[in-house]
Write a protein that holds these residues in place. Structure first.
Motif, PDB file in Angstrom:
ATOM      1  N   SER A  36       0.858  -1.179   0.000  1.00  0.00           N
ATOM      2  CA  SER A  36       0.000   0.000   0.000  1.00  0.00           C
ATOM      3  C   SER A  36       0.897   1.232   0.000  1.00  0.00           C
ATOM      4  O   SER A  36       2.117   1.131   0.180  1.00  0.00           O
ATOM      5  N   LEU A  37       0.296   2.384  -0.186  1.00  0.00           N
ATOM      6  CA  LEU A  37       1.055   3.637  -0.081  1.00  0.00           C
ATOM      7  C   LEU A  37       1.456   3.921   1.354  1.00  0.00           C
ATOM      8  O   LEU A  37       2.358   4.718   1.601  1.00  0.00           O
ATOM      9  N   ARG A  38       0.792   3.257   2.304  1.00  0.00           N
ATOM     10  CA  ARG A  38       1.192   3.366   3.715  1.00  0.00           C
ATOM     11  C   ARG A  38       2.478   2.598   3.982  1.00  0.00           C
ATOM     12  O   ARG A  38       3.305   3.009   4.786  1.00  0.00           O
ATOM     13  N   ALA A  39       2.627   1.451   3.323  1.00  0.00           N
ATOM     14  CA  ALA A  39       3.697   0.517   3.657  1.00  0.00           C
ATOM     15  C   ALA A  39       4.906   0.591   2.728  1.00  0.00           C
ATOM     16  O   ALA A  39       5.934  -0.024   3.008  1.00  0.00           O
ATOM     17  N   ALA A  40       4.786   1.303   1.613  1.00  0.00           N
ATOM     18  CA  ALA A  40       5.889   1.423   0.655  1.00  0.00           C
ATOM     19  C   ALA A  40       5.909   2.838   0.093  1.00  0.00           C
ATOM     20  O   ALA A  40       4.851   3.413  -0.193  1.00  0.00           O
ATOM     21  N   THR A  41       7.086   3.390  -0.071  1.00  0.00           N
ATOM     22  CA  THR A  41       7.207   4.725  -0.639  1.00  0.00           C
ATOM     23  C   THR A  41       7.094   4.674  -2.154  1.00  0.00           C
ATOM     24  O   THR A  41       7.268   3.624  -2.782  1.00  0.00           O
ATOM     25  N   ILE A  42       6.848   5.831  -2.746  1.00  0.00           N
ATOM     26  CA  ILE A  42       6.792   5.915  -4.208  1.00  0.00           C
ATOM     27  C   ILE A  42       8.122   5.484  -4.823  1.00  0.00           C
ATOM     28  O   ILE A  42       8.153   4.780  -5.838  1.00  0.00           O
TER      29      ILE A  42
ATOM     30  N   GLN B 164      10.227   3.337  -3.647  1.00  0.00           N
ATOM     31  CA  GLN B 164      10.295   1.880  -3.562  1.00  0.00           C
ATOM     32  C   GLN B 164       9.401   1.224  -4.621  1.00  0.00           C
ATOM     33  O   GLN B 164       9.795   0.243  -5.263  1.00  0.00           O
ATOM     34  N   ILE B 165       8.203   1.758  -4.789  1.00  0.00           N
ATOM     35  CA  ILE B 165       7.273   1.204  -5.773  1.00  0.00           C
ATOM     36  C   ILE B 165       7.867   1.312  -7.172  1.00  0.00           C
ATOM     37  O   ILE B 165       7.805   0.365  -7.969  1.00  0.00           O
ATOM     38  N   ARG B 166       8.468   2.445  -7.467  1.00  0.00           N
ATOM     39  CA  ARG B 166       9.089   2.641  -8.776  1.00  0.00           C
ATOM     40  C   ARG B 166      10.251   1.657  -8.973  1.00  0.00           C
ATOM     41  O   ARG B 166      10.399   1.067 -10.049  1.00  0.00           O
ATOM     42  N   ALA B 167      11.055   1.468  -7.935  1.00  0.00           N
ATOM     43  CA  ALA B 167      12.179   0.539  -8.034  1.00  0.00           C
ATOM     44  C   ALA B 167      11.687  -0.896  -8.218  1.00  0.00           C
ATOM     45  O   ALA B 167      12.281  -1.681  -8.977  1.00  0.00           O
ATOM     46  N   LEU B 168      10.600  -1.257  -7.535  1.00  0.00           N
ATOM     47  CA  LEU B 168      10.042  -2.598  -7.685  1.00  0.00           C
ATOM     48  C   LEU B 168       9.509  -2.797  -9.102  1.00  0.00           C
ATOM     49  O   LEU B 168       9.753  -3.842  -9.723  1.00  0.00           O
TER      50      LEU B 168
ATOM     51  N   VAL C  90      -7.605   7.423   3.002  1.00  0.00           N
ATOM     52  CA  VAL C  90      -7.627   8.557   2.076  1.00  0.00           C
ATOM     53  C   VAL C  90      -7.201   9.832   2.801  1.00  0.00           C
ATOM     54  O   VAL C  90      -6.373  10.613   2.294  1.00  0.00           O
ATOM     55  N   GLN C  91      -7.729  10.032   4.003  1.00  0.00           N
ATOM     56  CA  GLN C  91      -7.385  11.231   4.754  1.00  0.00           C
ATOM     57  C   GLN C  91      -5.916  11.243   5.158  1.00  0.00           C
ATOM     58  O   GLN C  91      -5.246  12.291   5.104  1.00  0.00           O
ATOM     59  N   GLN C  92      -5.383  10.087   5.554  1.00  0.00           N
ATOM     60  CA  GLN C  92      -3.967  10.009   5.903  1.00  0.00           C
ATOM     61  C   GLN C  92      -3.085  10.381   4.712  1.00  0.00           C
ATOM     62  O   GLN C  92      -2.056  11.053   4.870  1.00  0.00           O
ATOM     63  N   CYS C  93      -3.482   9.958   3.530  1.00  0.00           N
ATOM     64  CA  CYS C  93      -2.724  10.275   2.321  1.00  0.00           C
ATOM     65  C   CYS C  93      -2.800  11.767   2.025  1.00  0.00           C
ATOM     66  O   CYS C  93      -1.786  12.403   1.689  1.00  0.00           O
ATOM     67  N   LEU C  94      -3.989  12.324   2.165  1.00  0.00           N
ATOM     68  CA  LEU C  94      -4.147  13.778   1.972  1.00  0.00           C
ATOM     69  C   LEU C  94      -3.279  14.549   2.952  1.00  0.00           C
ATOM     70  O   LEU C  94      -2.611  15.526   2.589  1.00  0.00           O
ATOM     71  N   ASP C  95      -3.269  14.110   4.195  1.00  0.00           N
ATOM     72  CA  ASP C  95      -2.474  14.796   5.215  1.00  0.00           C
ATOM     73  C   ASP C  95      -0.979  14.684   4.922  1.00  0.00           C
ATOM     74  O   ASP C  95      -0.217  15.635   5.170  1.00  0.00           O
ATOM     75  N   ALA C  96      -0.561  13.541   4.373  1.00  0.00           N
ATOM     76  CA  ALA C  96       0.870  13.292   4.169  1.00  0.00           C
ATOM     77  C   ALA C  96       1.413  13.963   2.912  1.00  0.00           C
ATOM     78  O   ALA C  96       2.521  14.517   2.926  1.00  0.00           O
ATOM     79  N   VAL C  97       0.658  13.890   1.812  1.00  0.00           N
ATOM     80  CA  VAL C  97       1.203  14.365   0.528  1.00  0.00           C
ATOM     81  C   VAL C  97       0.285  15.341  -0.191  1.00  0.00           C
ATOM     82  O   VAL C  97       0.635  15.825  -1.276  1.00  0.00           O
ATOM     83  N   GLY C  98      -0.881  15.628   0.375  1.00  0.00           N
ATOM     84  CA  GLY C  98      -1.783  16.594  -0.235  1.00  0.00           C
ATOM     85  C   GLY C  98      -2.564  16.062  -1.413  1.00  0.00           C
ATOM     86  O   GLY C  98      -3.212  16.834  -2.130  1.00  0.00           O
TER      87      GLY C  98
ATOM     88  N   LEU D 273      -0.794   8.009  -6.623  1.00  0.00           N
ATOM     89  CA  LEU D 273      -0.105   6.922  -7.311  1.00  0.00           C
ATOM     90  C   LEU D 273      -0.022   7.184  -8.804  1.00  0.00           C
ATOM     91  O   LEU D 273       1.052   7.039  -9.419  1.00  0.00           O
ATOM     92  N   MET D 274      -1.120   7.616  -9.402  1.00  0.00           N
ATOM     93  CA  MET D 274      -1.135   7.826 -10.843  1.00  0.00           C
ATOM     94  C   MET D 274      -0.320   9.042 -11.259  1.00  0.00           C
ATOM     95  O   MET D 274       0.156   9.117 -12.397  1.00  0.00           O
ATOM     96  N   GLY D 275      -0.138   9.963 -10.340  1.00  0.00           N
ATOM     97  CA  GLY D 275       0.694  11.122 -10.639  1.00  0.00           C
ATOM     98  C   GLY D 275       2.182  10.822 -10.594  1.00  0.00           C
ATOM     99  O   GLY D 275       2.994  11.574 -11.152  1.00  0.00           O
ATOM    100  N   GLU D 276       2.544   9.714  -9.937  1.00  0.00           N
ATOM    101  CA  GLU D 276       3.960   9.379  -9.750  1.00  0.00           C
ATOM    102  C   GLU D 276       4.400   8.135 -10.511  1.00  0.00           C
ATOM    103  O   GLU D 276       5.578   7.986 -10.821  1.00  0.00           O
ATOM    104  N   ILE D 277       3.474   7.223 -10.776  1.00  0.00           N
ATOM    105  CA  ILE D 277       3.779   5.947 -11.418  1.00  0.00           C
ATOM    106  C   ILE D 277       2.924   5.817 -12.675  1.00  0.00           C
ATOM    107  O   ILE D 277       1.713   6.056 -12.635  1.00  0.00           O
ATOM    108  N   ALA D 278       3.537   5.436 -13.776  1.00  0.00           N
ATOM    109  CA  ALA D 278       2.801   5.238 -15.025  1.00  0.00           C
ATOM    110  C   ALA D 278       2.085   3.889 -14.965  1.00  0.00           C
ATOM    111  O   ALA D 278       2.692   2.841 -15.223  1.00  0.00           O
ATOM    112  N   LEU D 279       0.814   3.925 -14.618  1.00  0.00           N
ATOM    113  CA  LEU D 279       0.048   2.690 -14.535  1.00  0.00           C
ATOM    114  C   LEU D 279      -0.295   2.179 -15.931  1.00  0.00           C
ATOM    115  O   LEU D 279      -0.468   2.956 -16.862  1.00  0.00           O
ATOM    116  N   ASP D 280      -0.402   0.864 -16.042  1.00  0.00           N
ATOM    117  CA  ASP D 280      -0.753   0.226 -17.307  1.00  0.00           C
ATOM    118  C   ASP D 280      -1.533  -1.040 -16.989  1.00  0.00           C
ATOM    119  O   ASP D 280      -1.819  -1.321 -15.811  1.00  0.00           O
TER     120      ASP D 280
END
Length: 453
Positions: free
Chosen positions: A206-212, A214-218, A239-247, A254-261
Motif C-alpha cells: 500500500s502507499l502506507r507501507a511502501a514509498t513511491i 520503492q514502488i518505482r524501483a520494484l 484517504v485522509q492520511q494520504c491527503l495529510d501526508a502528501v496533499g 499513485l497515478m501522478g507518480e507511477i505510469a500505470l498500465d
C-alpha cells in the motif's frame, strides 16, 4: 481424448450451442468449436463456463472466518479487525500456512474459481527473522496450489513501513518486513516454479507501507510482463492520511507518480472521486473489488456505474475469505449498487443488458489481466479451465442460454457447480474436490494447533 461436448458454452462472444472443447496434455485448449457434432465416447455437459479468476487473496486469513464477529467496547472498524488479524498472523507456521491455503483453494475450486492471485505478505518467521530460504512461505502456498490443482499468481509483498511518512514497523508487523531487494529475491527464487499453472508478480502492499521510490524501483526491477498489485483506497481514514501526508488522494497520488498500465491491479479502489474514476479507467489498470470482505470490514461501495461507463476494467477477489464463492462476490457487487442508487440492474452496458452475463464476462476479462496468465475465456490457446454447471438442478430446468447466469448469480444459495477442469485436469467431480478428504484433514489439524497454541 481430452474433450468435452457442451450443449451450451459461454464463449467470448456469448453463449453458443453444441460446443466441442479439446485440450492437450499441457493443459491448454486446442479447439473450441461451436455448432459441432458430438464425437462418440466424449463426455457431455449441459452448461459450461470459463472458470472465474479470484484476483485478491490472503490465504491464511481463511482460518479467521467468522471468528471476528464480536463487538468490542468501542466502535469496530477495519482497524480493530486488523489488530485481531495481526495477533493471529504472529503464531502461524509455514506448515499451517500450507494446510490452510490448500483448504481454501479446494473450496474456491468447488465454487467455480480456477485461478487465484495470492497477495502474500507473511514472509518471515515468528521472530521476524528471514527463513533459511527467504521464499519459504511463498513456496508453501505454491505447494498448496499444486495439491489442490488451482492456477496461481504469487505476489510477494513489499512491506517496509507502518504508515505514511515512513513510520517504523510495529512489533506485530515484523513478519511482513521486506524491502525491494527482498521482494525481487523472492520473485527470483520462485522463478523455477513458473509455468502454465503458476505466474509470479509482486505487490507493494500500500502507499502506507511502501514509498513511491520503492514502488518505482520494484516496478523497474520486475520483468515487464509480470503483474503488479497494490491495496489503494480501502478506508476513508486511509484517504485522509494520504491527503495529510502528501496533499493528494491515494489513486491521484499513485497515478501522478507511477505510469500505470494494464499489468497493474488496484485492490480496494473503494473511495474514488470523479477524476480518479476517469483516470483509473483510462489507464487500463484493473480495479480489484472484493465485495464480501469490503462489506465485512465496513469499507464502503466502489463507484461501479461511472467506472463501467468510462470503460474501466474490474475483477473480483475473496480477500479475507469470509466467502469462497464468485457468485456471492458478483451478487453483492450488484446489490451494493442497487442499495446505493435505489434502483435495479445497474451493472449493464448498452450492448449487454443481462446483469449476470455482463458481470461474469467482465470479471473474467479483468481477472485474467490481473493474473497475468492465459485464462478467462474458452478459446484455443488459453488454459483449459472450465466449470460445468449441474444441469439437473431445478434452478436450471428449462432455462434459455441467456437466463443461465441470471439464475446462477441471483437465484438461491445452492452451489450449482458440478465439475471443474483446471489446467486440463478434473479437480472437482460431482461437487467434491478430488482430494477433499486429505486436504480437510490437514486443515483441521492446523486449526486445532493454532487454537491450542
Amino acid at each position: 481424448m481430452n474433450a468435452l461436448f457442451a450443449r451450451y458454452a459461454l464463449l467470448p462472444e456469448g453463449w453458443r450451442r453444441e460446443v466441442l472443447l479439446e485440450w492437450d496434455i499441457h493443459g491448454d485448449l486446442t479447439r473450441v468449436a461451436a455448432g459441432a457434432q458430438a464425437p462418440l465416447k466424449v463426455a457431455r455437459a449441459d452448461y459450461v463456463l470459463p472458470g472465474m479468476v479470484n484476483l485478491h487473496s490472503h490465504a491464511f486469513q481463511r482460518a479467521l472466518g467468522g471468528l471476528t464477529e464480536r463487538a468490542g467496547d468501542g466502535p469496530d472498524s477495519f482497524w480493530t479487525w486488523r489488530d485481531l488479524m495481526y495477533r493471529f498472523a504472529a503464531r502461524i507456521t509455514p506448515g499451517q500456512i500450507e494446510a490452510i491455503a490448500a483448504q481454501l483453494f479446494a473450496e474456491c475450486l468447488r465454487h467455480g474459481y480456477t485461478s487465484l492471485c495470492e497477495f502474500h505478505y507473511l514472509q518471515r518467521d515468528v521472530d521476524g527473522r528471514s527463513y533459511a530460504r527467504p521464499a519459504e512461505t511463498a513456496e508453501r502456498v505454491a505447494a498448496a496450489g499444486q495439491a489442490a490443482g488451482i492456477g496461481l499468481t504469487l505476489l510477494p509483498v513489499l512491506y517496509s513501513h507502518a504508515g505514511f511518512g515512513q513510520q517504523a514497523l510495529k512489533p506485530e508487523q515484523g513478519r511482513f518486513r521486506t524491502n525491494v531487494d527482498d521482494v525481487l529475491g523472492i520473485v527470483d527464487a520462485l522463478g523455477t516454479l513458473r509455468g502454465g499453472q503458476l505466474e509470479v508478480g509482486a505487490a507493494p502492499h500500500s502507499l502506507r507501507a511502501a514509498t513511491i521510490d520503492q514502488i518505482r524501483a520494484l516496478q523497474d526491477g520486475l520483468p515487464q510482463e509480470r503483474p503488479l498489485h497494490i491495496h489503494i483506497a480501502e478506508q476513508q481514514a486511509e484517504v485522509q492520511q494520504c491527503l495529510d501526508a502528501v496533499g493528494r488522494r491515494p489513486v491521484e497520488y499513485l497515478m501522478g507518480e507511477i505510469a500505470l498500465d494494464p499489468r497493474w491491479c488496484l485492490v480496494h479502489a473503494t473511495h474514488l472521486n470523479d477524476g480518479e474514476v476517469t483516470a483509473l479507467a483510462g489507464s487500463g489498470a484493473v480495479a480489484g473489488l472484493c465485495p464480501t470482505t469490503e462489506a465485512n470490514l465496513g469499507d464502503g461501495l466502489f463507484p461501479l456505474e461511472p467506472f463501467i461507463a468510462a470503460g474501466g476494467a474490474f475483477g473480483i477477489g475473496s480477500d479475507s475469505h469470509v466467502s469462497q464463492s464468485p457468485v456471492e462476490e458478483l451478487r453483492w457487487l450488484e446489490y451494493g449498487q442497487r442499495l446505493q442508487h435505489q434502483r435495479r440492474n445497474v451493472a449493464v452496458t448498452r450492448e449487454q443488458r443481462n446483469v449476470g452475463d455482463y458481470l461474469w464476462q467482465a470479471a473474467l476479462q479483468g481477472g485474467a489481466r490481473a493474473a497475468g496468465r492465459r485464462v478467462g475465456a474458452l478459446e484455443a490457446g488459453k488454459r483449459a479451465d472450465l466449470v460445468v454447471l449441474d444441469g439437473t438442478h431445478p434452478n436450471l430446468d428449462g432455462v434459455r442460454d441467456d437466463e443461465v447466469l441470471g439464475r446462477l448469480v441471483f437465484c438461491g444459495n445452492d452451489n450449482l457447480v458440478r465439475d471443474v477442469l483446471c489446467g486440463g485436469h478434473w479437480v472437482v467431480q460431482g461437487g467434491r474436490h478430488v482430494a477433499q478428504d486429505a486436504i480437510e484433514q490437514r486443515y483441521r489439524q492446523a486449526v486445532r494447533e493454532l487454537r491450542e497454541g
